[in-house]
Structure formats: C-alpha cells, structure tokens
Motif scaffolding. Structure first.
Motif, short mmCIF file in Angstrom:
data_model
loop_
_atom_site.label_atom_id
_atom_site.label_comp_id
_atom_site.label_asym_id
_atom_site.label_seq_id
_atom_site.Cartn_x
_atom_site.Cartn_y
_atom_site.Cartn_z
N LEU C 20 -43.57 -33.31 -2.56
CA LEU C 20 -44.31 -32.12 -2.12
C LEU C 20 -43.67 -31.53 -0.88
O LEU C 20 -43.56 -30.31 -0.74
CB LEU C 20 -45.77 -32.49 -1.86
N ASN C 24 -41.74 -27.78 -0.68
CA ASN C 24 -42.79 -26.94 -0.10
C ASN C 24 -42.43 -25.47 0.02
O ASN C 24 -43.25 -24.60 -0.23
CB ASN C 24 -43.20 -27.49 1.26
N GLU C 26 -40.07 -23.82 -1.61
CA GLU C 26 -39.59 -23.16 -2.84
C GLU C 26 -40.49 -22.00 -3.19
O GLU C 26 -41.69 -22.06 -2.97
CB GLU C 26 -39.62 -24.15 -4.02
N GLN C 27 -39.88 -20.98 -3.76
CA GLN C 27 -40.69 -19.89 -4.31
C GLN C 27 -40.76 -20.04 -5.82
O GLN C 27 -39.73 -20.12 -6.48
CB GLN C 27 -40.06 -18.54 -3.96
N THR C 28 -41.97 -20.09 -6.32
CA THR C 28 -42.12 -20.24 -7.78
C THR C 28 -43.20 -19.28 -8.28
O THR C 28 -44.03 -18.82 -7.50
CB THR C 28 -42.57 -21.67 -8.16
N PRO C 29 -43.20 -19.01 -9.57
CA PRO C 29 -44.33 -18.27 -10.15
C PRO C 29 -45.60 -19.12 -10.04
O PRO C 29 -45.52 -20.34 -9.84
CB PRO C 29 -43.94 -18.09 -11.63
N TYR C 31 -49.70 -20.30 -11.23
CA TYR C 31 -50.54 -20.65 -12.38
C TYR C 31 -49.88 -21.59 -13.38
O TYR C 31 -50.12 -21.51 -14.57
CB TYR C 31 -50.99 -19.37 -13.09
N GLU C 33 -46.77 -21.81 -14.33
CA GLU C 33 -45.68 -21.30 -15.15
C GLU C 33 -44.34 -21.45 -14.44
O GLU C 33 -43.47 -20.57 -14.51
CB GLU C 33 -45.96 -19.84 -15.52
N ALA C 238 -53.75 -21.78 -8.54
CA ALA C 238 -52.81 -20.69 -8.22
C ALA C 238 -51.41 -21.26 -8.02
O ALA C 238 -50.45 -20.82 -8.64
CB ALA C 238 -53.29 -19.95 -6.97
N LYS C 239 -51.30 -22.25 -7.15
CA LYS C 239 -50.00 -22.87 -6.93
C LYS C 239 -49.87 -24.07 -7.88
O LYS C 239 -49.83 -25.23 -7.47
CB LYS C 239 -49.86 -23.29 -5.47
N ARG C 241 -47.62 -25.29 -9.37
CA ARG C 241 -46.45 -26.18 -9.25
C ARG C 241 -46.77 -27.45 -8.49
O ARG C 241 -46.06 -28.45 -8.63
CB ARG C 241 -45.30 -25.39 -8.63
N LEU C 242 -47.82 -27.43 -7.67
CA LEU C 242 -48.21 -28.66 -6.95
C LEU C 242 -48.53 -29.77 -7.93
O LEU C 242 -48.25 -30.95 -7.68
CB LEU C 242 -49.44 -28.38 -6.08
#
Lengths: 344, 344, 344, 344
Positions: C20, C24, C26-29, C31, C33, C238-239, C241-242
C-alpha cells in the motif's frame, strides 16, 4: 351533489352485481384457484387473442403496477415513464418502495415516444459510468394516459419495436383501458395491446367492477412465480373468485366495451358543451376524462351542484379542471351539467 | 497519462499514510469503538463547534448518503434534490433501493433554492390527494455541487429556515467539502454547515484519505440507533480505527483545509489557462472541478497526455469536459497541462 | 491488555502494508477498474482453478453477503442457513433489508447438512400453499462456521449435489476461509470451493488485509450486472485499487495460506492449554476460534490480562468464551496466555 | 364436495350482501373518505371503547400485517412472533419484503408468552454487539392463533405490560378475532384488545365480509401518516366505501359476534364427533378451526365428500388435518360430517 370528479364514485354495473349475488353462497377454493377465475381468464385470453397469456386478477391499479414491476426487474433496474405517469406522481412512491427507481421523461400530453425512450436508453449505455446509474429496463405507459389521451397503433408499435431492440419490457397500465378502446380515433384492439406489450392490465375498478384489475402477461420470462410475488405484496385476494365472477361478467357479450362506450359518449357531451362556450382544453381528450379550462366564476357556480377535480391553475381568471364520466354516468346528469355549462 | 479525470486517482496524503503505518500493529476494539475514532470525532466536533454532534465514520459517499437517508425517513417520505444531485443520477438508485423516492427539482448550476423547495412542499401539502404522493421530507444538497459550484451562507441559511418552517431535514453531501471551504468567495465555515443542517458529511475519500467519510449528525432525532442501520447496510467497518486514524490526521493542524486549498489553487491555474484560450465554461466553478468547453481538436491532443472526464456534447465543434484536481495534484503536472492548453 | 477477542484487532500484514505504501501515489482509474484489481483477480482465478470466474472486491463481509444475495434472488426467494449463520444473527437484518427472508434450520455445530436442506426444500414444494411461503433458493454456509468448525469435501459435495438437483444456489461465506484451509483435517481446496459453490468470498479483513473480501462468482447466471448492484449498495470502493493491491499481495507466494496456518498453530496452543486443564469445549474447533468452557474464577483472572469474547453461560460455575487468533497473533502472547491458563 | 378446508369458501353474509346491493349506485368520494367508512369507524370505536382510535379499512390480512408493521418500525427493527405465526410462515416473506426481519420464538400451541419475549429482548439488550442484531421492537400475536387457540386476558395483559416495560409495540392479528371472542372460556373483550395492544385488526374476510379487515390503531405514535403507507403498499381501495358498508353492517346489532358464535358452535359439533371416535387432537382448540388426528382410512373416506386441509403427518396410520367452520357453515353439512365421522 352530482359527482363527475372521478370514475369510481359508484359500486359496480348491475350485471356484475347480479353475478356476485347469484354466486354468493357457492363454495369455492380460495386465492383465485376457482372455476370463475379460470373462465374469466379464458374469456380474456380469447378477447386478447393471446392463448398462452397468464392472467392474474389483482385488486387495484397501484397494486397491479408495483407487483408487476417488482416481479419483472432486478434490483438495479428502473421503470421509465412520462413525468405525468401514475407511478411517478400518484402512487406515494409505491414502485420505489419495492426498491426501484422511476425515471421520468418529459412526455407530451401524458405520452412518451419511442424516440424519447431511445435517447434515454442509448445515453445510459453509452456512458462509461452506466454502472453508476439505475438501468432503464421497463417502459411504463398508461392508455388512456392520466390526461385522457390515447396511443395509436403506430405509436405503440414503435415503442414495442424499440423495446425489442433494446431488450426492455413494455408494460401498459390499462386502468381505463376500456375508455381508450371506445374512443373515437382509436385504432388499437385488445389483441394489439397483448401483442405489443410484455404485460398490461385491463382495469375493472373504473370500468364496471366493484374493484379488480386483470393483469395479462404475455412475455414468458415474466410469468414465473408471479403468484408468490402477488401474495408477498398483499395482492392475492382470499376470495379470489370475486374477481373471477366480475371479469367473467364484464367479458361476456362484450359488456366491457359496451359500457366503456357509454362513458365516452357522455364525456363527448360534456366536451361539446364546453366547446360551445368557447372554453379551451388543457389537453384534447377523446376519452372519459375532460380537462376544460373554466372561468372561475362559472366554476364556482358549477361547483355548487357538481363535483369535479381541480387540476391546474391557469391564470387569475381561469382554472383547468377534470370532469370524469364512467359506465355509471347517467345521461340526465350529463344533460343537466351541459345545460348549466351553457348557462354559466 | 496524467490523470485529471477525477479526484480519487491516488492513495492518501503522506501524513495519513504515515499514521496508518505507525498504528498498524496496535490492537484495538473493532467497529469504530476505539480511541482513534473517539479522538477523531472529538476533533471534528471541535472543528464544527458542535459539541453535541454524533460523528460516525463511513467508508464511501454513496453509502453515507443512503444510510443517512434510510435512517432519517419513514417509508413514504422522499428526498428532494437537484436534478443533477448525486443521489439522483450517479448512485444506481441507491436511495430508491432503501425504498424512498428521490424527487428532483430542476436546480441551477447544480444548486436548488429555498424558493424551489418551498413551491414543491407547499404544492404537496395543498393537494387534496397528498397521501397519494411521496411526502417530501429531506432536502439533499451537495457542497460543492456536482458542477463545482458552492452555496453561500445566505443560500444555506434560507434552505435551513425553510426546512425548519416546513419540518424538513436538511442534509448536505460534503464529498468534496474541503474544496468548497477553500474556494474563493466562500463564506461558509464548518460551524455554519453544522449549525444549518441536520446532518452532513465531511468527505475524506476525495480529500486526503484512502477512503472514509465523517458523518456529522446534529439533529437529536436523527441520532437514535444510527449504528444499527450503519451495520445493516454494510457500512460499519470491522477495523473502524482505520477511519479514526485517517480523520484524526486530517483534522490535526488544519491539514484538511490546507490540502483542500492546494487543490483549489491548482484548479484555478487550469481555469486561467482555459480562459486565456478564450474557452467558455459549462458553469463557473471556484472549486477543484473545472468544466471548460473545449474545441474537439484541442481535446483530442490533450487526451493523448491527460485523462479528463467527458461531460456533455455542446455542438459539432466543441465538447464540455471535466478536469479535476485534488490534494494530490502536482503543480508540475498542472503547469504542463496549462502549457499544452496554451499551445493547443 | 492482550486481545484474543476477535481476529481483526490489528491493521494488516506487513507485506500488505508495504504494498500500500509503495503504490500510494500511483494514479489509477477508480472503482476497481485498475491494473492491481485485474492482477489480483487473475491470481485468485488461478488459485481457484476457475479461469472463467468473475472476481469482485468488496469492503466487508456483511456487505459481500447481502450484495451477493440481493443480486442472486428474486423478491420472493429466501436464503437458507444454519440458525447460527452470520446472516441470521449478526448482520442486523441486512439480508432482510434487501427484501429477502432468511430461513434458519437448526444446524449442528454451526453446520447444515444436505439432508436438512433437502427436507426443507421438499417440504416447501410439496405444500399446496407453497406460493404462500418464501421460496428457498440460496443455501448459505460459512466455512469455517461461526463456531470454528469446517465442512469436509464430502459434506460440501453433498450440498452441491443437492443444490444442483433442486435448482438452488450454493453460497459460501469465507470470512475466515484461510483458517479453514489451514486446519488439520481439512480436505477442501480453494479449487473445490470454487467448483462446488455458485459464489463464495475469500475473506481478507480477518486474514491479513486492512479490509476487503474477494467475491468469486462461478455461476454464469449470477455474473450479469453485478457491478450495478455493488454500486447501488455502497459496496464499490472509489479507490478500488486498495483492494486490488491487498489481494495481489495476499495471493502472491502463498502468503494467504501461510499466515492462515500461523493463526491455526497459535489456536492449537490455546486449545492444548485448555485441554491440559481438563476444560471442555463448547464445540471442537480445528481453526482459529476456540470455545473453551472456563471456570468463572479462572476467567476472572484471565480477563485482567487478556480480552476474550463472552459466548454462553453454561452453569453457575462455568462460562463458554471465545479466544481468537489471527495472522497477527504473536507467539509470545499465546505462550503467556497458555502459561496463565495452566496456572489458573 | 362440502368444504371445511378454510373459512373463506363463500361470499359474504346475506345482510352484508344486501347492504352492498342497496348502496351500489350511491355516489361517494373514493379512498375511504365516505360516510359509510366514517360510520363503520365510529361503530368500531364504540365497540372497542376506544374513542380516540384511528380505524382504517384494508382489503386483506397479509396486507394489514405488513402495512402496519412497515408503518411502525424503523429499518433495523424486527417483529417477534411465534414460529407458527402467519407472518413467519404463510405470507411469502411479506414483512421481509418491507425490509424487516421476523424473529420467531418457539411458542406453545401457537402462542408466545411474556416470559419468552422478555428473555429475547433482555438477551438482545444485554449483548454488547446488539447493534449487530436486528432490534426486537414489535410483538406480533394472532388471536385466535393459527392453531385455533386463544389468549386469555391474563396472558395478553402480561404481554402488554412487558411491551410497556421494554418499549415495544404489541400488535394483534385478528383475522379470526370474532371466533376468539365467541369461544368458550374466552375472557377477552374487544375493549380489552384495544386497551392492551397498540394496534390490531378485526378480520372481516373470514367473518362475514366479502373481504376487508378493520385496523384499529390506539397508539398515537403509530397513527401519523398511516394513509400514505396504506396507499404506497396498494392497500387503499379506490371504492373504499365497500369496506365501510360491510363493517357498518357487521357492527350493527352485534352481527359480527352473532355469526362468530355460530361458527364456533358448528366447530364444537365437529370436535365432539371426533372425540366420540376417540381421536386425539394436534391441539385443543375452542374456536372454528379443529385439528383432529385422523386414521388414514377414515380420512380417505371423508375426503371423498368433504374438503379439509392436510396439516401434519403423525405416523404411518394417522394424519392431523384441519376442519374449519365459518359464519356460513350450514348445520346440515356439519351434521352430515359428524355422522360420517361416527361411521368411519
């Protein structure tokens, strides 16, 4: 007070009453599993030219709407209707109480078009975040609409075609269906309605019955386990045969259509009386609901003798109101109203 | 790809991360009944000048909205919001799934006025058939709105006064509340928000946290048994202390507001760059979301390097899009974007 | 106070935390995805030998249960579970809040048998009034159960076979699935679980993650539009990716199973210490939850130093309690507890 | 076939029918706002010695139950009832469909005791994790019960006292209330029921009406906005006066009690005939439902002439069944049945 405010002021048509009296002490199984319901369903299937249709008898219109919608939709799916649609404004959030969003599109004179629904649906599926929006899945139309207007065969066919294309259900609320079928200019038959929709109901409460709506389901996918959901929502009448007896009577010898025609004839007399006075109409209606825009002083005088439904303020001097007729409306009462309109 | 499409592209603010790391192996009770949650709640109560407020920590915004609404309303009651309100369009019918109708009023730039709500409510209660309509009971506003605009103290006070007069609840969705508080022209404080609403939430997910929203309930009537409903709706985090640790950090030394200001500053750079190009805006926003109307060829070029949210087609040549900044936005990325806008 | 009262007292496993921290900024889409979720899903599909499975990451167990059940059932259908089932007793009516009845069958040591479910289902369908009863459609089991017991391959196969025969869904709540897989005597693999159920979840919250459950759906019929329902119920982070980052870590190099084994080993030390004292057990559990029946005076002394969960009064002199271990349990703490048990 | 399988095989009592015929062409307002409903409510308030009670007329029993429960409870609250309670087993999950858990306690012969409810409620509130469990808030009893037994004044008083002490609602399902009031050994009056419960309904469907239940709400807190919820759940009959007319008739000149007594008298003849044969009973019932345990060969012969409800397998040689009488049962039919029992 002579009541023109709604189309459920009286009990039921004498023939229906007679049938209820005649069968009162019969012993039958409960919950609609009796011979009367069976016969009534058969008569309706014949009238609809829909030999495979499932027919269920429910007590009221709000109930028919939300039970059918709850049975048809998964939790994330929504019903689409006109802003004036009964499910959107006058059912106290009954559809939402089953968990489903009602998506209103503006509509014109109570009707929605295939093009409007197409735009809504395509917009939903085009959106990358469509999963964040309730999914449009069932199109609700009422015929006649809440404003008395009717769908043409072409309009309903267009909605049907769109629903097939987009994998939507088309559901028609026929609380006053008889009055649409009896309207001048109508080109839809019961068989058309059955063929073009996935489910619809034939209103009894407003067309000759004490109460009761006959829900006709033609789409196989919507038939499964319907009676469970009916029961769960309090819509399965213990003495179901009361509904069977009533619809049996209404669908014998064309009674349903015959009494519908009477109501429309009476409404036309009211319409003509208003026109003769030069009153405009909120919407042109060929059915049993008329929405004249009436000068307030005339309205005040009429209101002393006749009950009507207030509908919309127009300006300081005029108000739009609703006059309803029904199978029960007496011609002498309409003549009296027409005379008073003329003299107002 | 540099992402400006939303304000939740990164993890959390370094100070929040550090606190999570530092406390990771602590042993605490679960479900938000730990010392971190207690301290975070105390800090929030102080920041809101609301010593009696109940503070609950939930995981996400949709969740906070529907849990609070489900807790507040009886079955026949509805939430009123702008047509663009998040609960109306982007929560997949979450409020309806709890049984409640969402009544949308048109709104202007994402906001609704006390006058609009008054008209709706008075119309409801004036109607003789009000029992046939869902009862408006809770007013939902978001601040900033979904279009980046903010409510003024006068506007929120007017809504508050109306809600008191009409016995409605006023609920504020503060998913991006920090960005409203940090906006130029804002005259609302956290204490104002707490004083003028019955409940609201302070968004963490979009303002520095990994996830989490702090729901603040000031109306005594809305406090009872809230934790039951939180649990029932899957909103009670087992390791609740994760939320406590994060909000403890965000509300220490003014971090929440400080990082909000950064986002707004960065957004203003984007706004200025667009303005310099002569681009119009869908709506003027003083917060972290900017909605420029961009020529399609410029957009195509920008899209190769930057992620944005498509928003609305304007005409054949231009499209409205959304650029978001956040606490995490790097100034160098914004400068690069501004330069590319200038060169587009 | 050393906490053995539950298995979610700490944060997350160091390797998870490290991941994590590393990702931390990183920029990701949003939900779910993003690439982390994609990789985590792939790892899980591999571990389950279920290449076609849909994998969704949710935040908590109650949420995973009711979202899956709401997605699977029509309104009149019910979930069947043991009386001790988590959905029946400890989720505040979460399943009912989605409109579905939970039908409890007695169960033995937290488990239900295929024979019990068969009797219930056959009784339902044999009854002429079955439409008046909620329809059993989904069988819910937890493994390990709420009492720490586990299903054998034979037992789960029998349930699977019955569900196929009777057209039911089989759903497994794996909040502590790792601890079942790591138990002595267990003969189930993840692949078995995936093969024998229609859907199940792999618990993260109690097995190494900060939070998060990986829902695995193998039945094609249950996959459609799941993300809509996830969003609608507030379960789409929302995030996202967590969740991806955490499960990516847990399913790399067998970490999930490795840390599960540690918890079970620690639990066995506690079990042995109790046995050595001659204490009986409420139920024999081979997993991380132990339910010794402890003399009240011993309990009082232990309670000064160790947190446990009260479970059931036995008689005036003894009480059944729960001691939990987890991936985070320190052997030195367990040794201390064992020593204190010995001296009690 | 002579039907003793249920108590809703016929239409309505002749006096009720006559009133419906007589009023059929009256014009009245809809939705229960007519003079008949007003008079019927007044008669019921008098009969109940409850001048302040709200009286609402609904169509059926399942409907009355879930509408009242949905109106009374917040989302996390549950109804408590006997395992045999109608809401628990024979309403297709209607209460759960409104979002509420039904908590069943074992019960004895269909009844639950104050002590049982006390244990459940105290256990709930004693538990530290009570927020994780649905909150018991409303106690549902039926009188007579689904097994024909009745509550004594002492029993109902004990339940009432407990509910006051624990802040619970007490709700009584009186689908067959007349048959309880008419039972030998009954010491409850309508006034007692009104005084000891927060709400209850007086069943019409099974006691002389075509359909209809009169819901009596005495607790002020349960009255507010009830009509909204009635409408929302499809329970507000358009021609509400049909319900008014029926209950007006039933509560004039003691008709309701008189016809109830007839049913009980008829049931006692059946009971005596079974006893004379030495048949045991599943439960001793002083009301219109009798549950003899009948040798299978006798049953087979009786089944050729009489409809009964199968109830429970006892052993290979005997089966428990239900014989119902009602206001409509003809003494000659009962005599015939008794004779055939004697000869079996």
């Amino acid at each position: 007070m002579i009541r023109f405010n709604c189309d459920y002021s009286e009990g039921c048509h004498p023939a229906v009453l007679e049938a209820l009296v005649r069968t009162n002490m019969e012993q039958t199984p409960g919950y609609g599993e009796d011979a009367h319901c069976e016969r009534a369903a058969a008569l309706i299937r014949t009238a609809c030219a829909a030999p495979e249709a499932a027919v269920h008898f429910l007590v009221g219109g709000t109930q028919a709407n939300f039970v059918m919608i709850a049975a048809a939709l998964r939790p994330h799916q929504a019903a689409v209707c006109a802003g004036t649609g009964h499910i959107n404004v006058h059912e106290s959030g009954a559809v939402e109480a089953t968990g489903h969003k009602v998506i209103a599109v503006p509509g014109t004179n109570g009707k929605i078009s295939a093009a409007q629904v197409r735009a809504l649906v395509e917009n939903h599926w085009d959106d990358v975040t469509h999963e964040h929006m309730a999914q449009p899945k069932l199109v609700y139309v009422s015929n006649p609409t809440e404003l008395g207007t009717i769908y043409s065969l072409a309009e309903l066919t267009a909605l049907h075609d769109l629903c097939r294309e987009k994998n939507l259900y088309l559901y028609l609320d026929g609380a006053r269906l008889g009055y649409a079928l009896a309207a001048a200019g109508n080109d839809l038959t019961l068989a058309d309605v059955a063929r073009l929709t996935d489910a619809f109901y034939i209103g009894g409460t407003k067309v000759g019955a004490l109460f009761g709506e006959a829900l006709v389901i033609t789409n196989e996918a919507l038939k499964e386990d319907f009676r469970y959901i009916e029961k769960q929502r309090g819509a399965m009448l213990a003495k179901g045969r009361l509904l069977g007896v009533q619809f049996e009577t209404l669908f014998t010898d064309g009674l349903y259509l015959k009494i519908s025609r009477h109501a429309v004839d009476m409404a036309m007399l009211i319409r003509d009386a208003c026109r003769a006075e030069g009153w405009e109409f909120l919407v042109e209606s060929p059915t049993n609901q008329q929405f004249p825009i009436v000068p307030v002083e005339a309205l005040k005088k009429l209101g002393e003798k006749y009950a009507y439904s207030p509908w919309a303020k127009i300006d300081g001097r005029r108000e739009a109101v609703r006059f309803c007729t029904s199978w029960a409306t007496r011609e002498e009462d309409v003549r009296a109203l027409a005379a008073d309109i003329a003299g107002s």
